[in-house]
Design an enzyme around this catalytic site. Structure first.
Site, PDB file in Angstrom:
ATOM      1  N   THR A  14       0.809  -1.219   0.000  1.00 20.07           N
ATOM      2  CA  THR A  14       0.000   0.000   0.000  1.00 20.07           C
ATOM      3  C   THR A  14       0.839   1.264   0.000  1.00 20.07           C
ATOM      4  OG1 THR A  14      -1.784  -1.123   1.143  1.00 20.07           O
ATOM      5  CG2 THR A  14      -1.767   1.253   1.334  1.00 20.07           C
ATOM      6  N   ASP A  58       1.679  -6.536  -4.544  1.00 23.75           N
ATOM      7  CA  ASP A  58       0.867  -6.538  -3.333  1.00 23.75           C
ATOM      8  C   ASP A  58       1.407  -7.717  -2.529  1.00 23.75           C
ATOM      9  OD1 ASP A  58      -2.460  -5.965  -2.491  1.00 23.75           O
ATOM     10  OD2 ASP A  58      -1.308  -7.592  -1.587  1.00 23.75           O
ATOM     11  N   SER A  59       1.648  -7.526  -1.240  1.00 17.84           N
ATOM     12  CA  SER A  59       2.384  -8.559  -0.506  1.00 17.84           C
ATOM     13  C   SER A  59       1.617  -9.870  -0.355  1.00 17.84           C
ATOM     14  CB  SER A  59       2.841  -8.042   0.858  1.00 17.84           C
ATOM     15  OG  SER A  59       1.791  -8.056   1.781  1.00 17.84           O
ATOM     16  N   SER A  60       0.328  -9.878  -0.694  1.00 20.49           N
ATOM     17  CA  SER A  60      -0.379 -11.161  -0.663  1.00 20.49           C
ATOM     18  C   SER A  60       0.109 -12.068  -1.784  1.00 20.49           C
ATOM     19  CB  SER A  60      -1.891 -10.945  -0.752  1.00 20.49           C
ATOM     20  OG  SER A  60      -2.295 -10.256   0.406  1.00 20.49           O
ATOM     21  N   ASP A  91       0.318  -7.009   4.768  1.00 20.29           N
ATOM     22  CA  ASP A  91      -0.405  -8.286   4.864  1.00 20.29           C
ATOM     23  C   ASP A  91       0.508  -9.464   5.212  1.00 20.29           C
ATOM     24  OD1 ASP A  91      -2.656  -6.893   4.227  1.00 20.29           O
ATOM     25  OD2 ASP A  91      -2.924  -7.748   2.227  1.00 20.29           O
ATOM     26  N   THR A 278       0.399 -22.847  19.377  1.00 18.35           N
ATOM     27  CA  THR A 278      -0.930 -22.596  19.934  1.00 18.35           C
ATOM     28  C   THR A 278      -1.720 -21.602  19.088  1.00 18.35           C
ATOM     29  OG1 THR A 278      -2.186 -21.708  21.796  1.00 18.35           O
ATOM     30  CG2 THR A 278       0.053 -20.879  21.546  1.00 18.35           C
ATOM     31  N   GLN A 279      -3.042 -21.780  19.096  1.00 16.57           N
ATOM     32  CA  GLN A 279      -3.919 -20.810  18.427  1.00 16.57           C
ATOM     33  C   GLN A 279      -4.077 -19.540  19.261  1.00 16.57           C
ATOM     34  OE1 GLN A 279      -7.690 -22.631  17.296  1.00 16.57           O
ATOM     35  NE2 GLN A 279      -6.633 -24.400  16.471  1.00 16.57           N
TER      36      GLN A 279
HETATM   37  N1  ASP Z   1      -2.543  -5.533   0.457  1.00 18.71           N
HETATM   38  C1  ASP Z   1      -1.463  -4.675   0.884  1.00 18.71           C
HETATM   39  C2  ASP Z   1      -0.175  -5.498   0.885  1.00 18.71           C
HETATM   40  O1  ASP Z   1       0.052  -6.238   1.800  1.00 18.71           O
HETATM   41  C3  ASP Z   1      -1.737  -4.103   2.234  1.00 18.71           C
HETATM   42  C4  ASP Z   1      -0.621  -3.242   2.793  1.00 18.71           C
HETATM   43  O2  ASP Z   1       0.291  -2.836   2.122  1.00 18.71           O
HETATM   44  O3  ASP Z   1      -0.658  -2.928   3.982  1.00 18.71           O
HETATM   45  O4  ASP Z   1       0.590  -5.408  -0.037  1.00 18.71           O
END
Ligand code: ASP
Length: 343
Positions: A14, A58-60, A91, A278-279
């Site tokens: 972001t 995007d880090s996802s 993320d 652990t959760q």
């Molecule tokens: N979706 C974004 C990412 O992880 C969210 C962020 O940057 O905080 O790349």
């Protein structure tokens, strides 16, 4: 000491995103955007250079390939800079920063991850403060030694040990927590370092050694009441599985049902390394505490103490790729702190 040098490495997220004019959705922008948006960087008494990974994301979308690209970039520039700031989406920041804490063996320089919840071009952005303070920390030296010689995450006035960090909010600027380890520093009018909590490498510590691979033959299973054997078995029977993180209840407890024992015994017989996390957000796995935990201990499941899930899976991926280690070594390292990731 003369002015310190910091390398900023942009990976996406972001902080460097812009809104698509028609759809309004956020997408990563060319890194030049950042330097024009933060003219304040010119005023810092730190020499800055910027670079970027080949394809900001995007880090996802992060993958071990990106982790290894970062390792290469740091290795190549290690001697030329006093510290590094890695701009990364929030993320999966806890995963990438945990992975780097393991892959960069004997690291003695500040490697500070940061990002933001709002793009740096937005009026109410949290990105500017995060970026500026992360740079200050990365370049902060005293008596020729860095104040933070470790991989850390800086977000919203707090500096955390990377491999203790979790993203806990998709809404608040305070997006991270380190529930089982004190803050490394707090930024107010001054940056207050918690020296007792920060890694303190000895003067004759070995030189940086970078690992260039991780093992992706790993999986995880989060337990829930009513989980059927078929669900567990589907994961446990994956071809080539070498490591499994089980996320259990409370202090590391799991059902004592016969099917689970059979499945776990089968895995351990096949030399799959099973680590128990652990959760609960805070506290730790103590497998000996209850009857529902001691059966796991007796089977050879490794208690992961108070490691975060993020640290546990990255540590497993790192250890399983170290060719010189036997399964017994991997199990032994998993149960002890190697980068301050558990206590
Ligand atoms: N979706 C974004 C990412 O992880 C969210 C962020 O940057 O905080 O790349």
């Amino acid at each position: 000491m003369s002015q310190t040098k910091v390398l900023i490495i942009y990976t996406g997220g972001t902080i460097g995103m812009v809104e698509d004019a028609t759809s309004g959705s956020l997408h990563p922008l060319d890194f030049n955007h950042l330097s024009t948006e933060v003219p304040e960087l010119e005023k810092l008494p730190i020499d800055l250079d910027v670079t970027s990974i080949s394809n900001p994301i995007d880090s996802s979308n992060v993958s071990p390939e990106v982790w290894l690209e970062l390792v290469e970039l740091i290795e190549k520039n290690y001697d030329a800079y006093h510290g590094f700031v890695i701009l990364h989406g929030s993320d999966t920041m806890a995963y990438t920063s945990s992975a780097l804490s393991f892959l960069l063996e004997h690291n003695q320089k500040p490697i500070i991850f940061t990002g933001s919840q709002l793009p740096i071009g937005k009026l109410r952005t949290d990105g500017k403060e995060n970026l500026i303070t992360a740079i200050e920390i990365a370049g902060d030296y005293e008596g020729g030694r860095p104040m933070v010689p470790e991989v850390a995450v800086y977000f919203e006035y707090a500096l955390y040990r990377a491999n203790r960090t979790k993203k806990i909010s998709a809404e608040h600027f305070e997006a991270f927590q380190s529930p089982n380890y004190p803050l490394l520093a707090e930024a107010g009018v001054h940056i207050k370092y918690n020296r007792f909590a920060i890694n303190n490498p000895s003067l004759d510590a070995p030189a940086l050694f970078c690992r260039k691979s991780v093992c992706t033959d790993v999986a995880s299973i989060k337990f829930f009441p009513g989980m059927r054997r078929e669900v567990f078995h589907a994961v446990a029977s994956l071809p080539n599985l070498k490591g499994l993180v089980i996320e259990t209840f409370g202090s590391g407890n799991a059902p004592t049902e016969l099917w689970l024992r059979e499945e776990l015994e089968e895995l351990i017989k096949k030399d799959v390394v099973v680590v128990n996390i652990t959760q609960c957000v805070s506290g730790k796995v103590i497998q000996e505490k209850y009857e529902t935990g001691i059966h796991l201990e007796r089977m050879g499941v490794i208690g992961g103490g108070n490691m975060t899930f993020e640290a546990a899976i990255c540590k497993l991926m790192y250890l399983l790729a170290c060719e010189e280690l036997t399964t017994a070594d991997v199990k032994s390292y998993l149960g002890q702190s190697i980068r301050g990731e558990l206590s």
